[in-house]
Design an enzyme around this catalytic site. Sequence first.
Site, PDB file in Angstrom:
ATOM      1  CG  ASN A 166      -3.122   2.647   1.401  1.00 51.48           C
ATOM      2  OD1 ASN A 166      -4.254   2.388   1.004  1.00 51.48           O
ATOM      3  ND2 ASN A 166      -2.478   1.872   2.239  1.00 51.48           N
ATOM      4  CB  SER A 197      -0.926   0.012   1.223  1.00 48.74           C
ATOM      5  OG  SER A 197      -0.166  -0.048   2.415  1.00 48.74           O
ATOM      6  CD  GLU A 234      -3.955   2.401  -5.556  1.00 49.20           C
ATOM      7  OE1 GLU A 234      -3.868   3.615  -5.756  1.00 49.20           O
ATOM      8  OE2 GLU A 234      -3.558   1.859  -4.501  1.00 49.20           O
ATOM      9  CG  HIS A 247      -2.857  -1.413  -2.782  1.00 47.46           C
ATOM     10  ND1 HIS A 247      -3.342  -0.147  -2.531  1.00 47.46           N
ATOM     11  CD2 HIS A 247      -3.001  -2.106  -1.623  1.00 47.46           C
ATOM     12  CE1 HIS A 247      -3.757  -0.076  -1.287  1.00 47.46           C
ATOM     13  NE2 HIS A 247      -3.560  -1.241  -0.715  1.00 47.46           N
TER      14      HIS A 247
END
Length: 284
Positions: free
Chosen positions: A191, A120, A153, A141
Amino acid sequence: MKRIGVIGAGVMGTGVAQNLAAVGLESVLVDVDDATLERARQQIQRGARMSRLLSPAGANGARSPEPNLDLIHYTTDYTELGDVDFVVENITEKWDLKSAIYPRLDAICAPGVVFAANTSAISITRLASLTTRPERVLGMHFMNPVPMKPAVEVIRGWHTSDETVRTAQELLARMGKEGIVVADAPGFVSNRVLMLTVNEAVYLVQDGVAPAADVDRVFKSCFGHPMGPLETADLIGLDTILHSVEVLYESFNDSKYRPCPLLRKMVDAGLYGRKSGQGFYTYS
């Protein structure tokens, strides 16, 4: 791609292995000891049953069949990754732990195998520099719980090739997910925003502005979020939240990313959220 290596049998690794089994892909799930792997096996069995119950019923009311969990091979032996076609690494968000894995994988896996870091916040470019194949390293991610989330992601490092991105997208498509490609920057998209939100929500509790339940109610009732930031923190794991915020703080050297003292204290006390049974809420 037929056989996928999955490193780390924690919350994320078990979710990835379960998702792979659900779409008929074989996986090799690796962790450090048999006790961890047995807990992972039990978690995957529970998760598979829950996913089936939560999936929409067909026109005749029937549920989808449970995934073939025999497709998941559990091992502590990294050399069993020698014949995998792709690797998803899910080690805890600590540089010293993650960095030790990549030279090891590089020596075991075939030259064309892609390494995907499920992270992250940690730099993909930095991880790729530990290998002889930086063009075959990228970030993927995944969100928690992995089998239920429709998007991932996909992080392109400095050297990541177009072919590597296409390979990752093909795997994600087989897993029923959309890959959203972003650049390699600390925290990426999700994040960099989410960890600040969670960290600030913890400050609200620490400063006595509102209890955790009311902080979450504001986000759910006023903004229509399905979960509040502190419920989300408990789901992700407060230890993972803290590691991610620390990476952002170290990467940007900006005080806005400083971890809340209450967050650090809760992690020191072993209050990690759902996985420990206690965080901002209590779980049976």
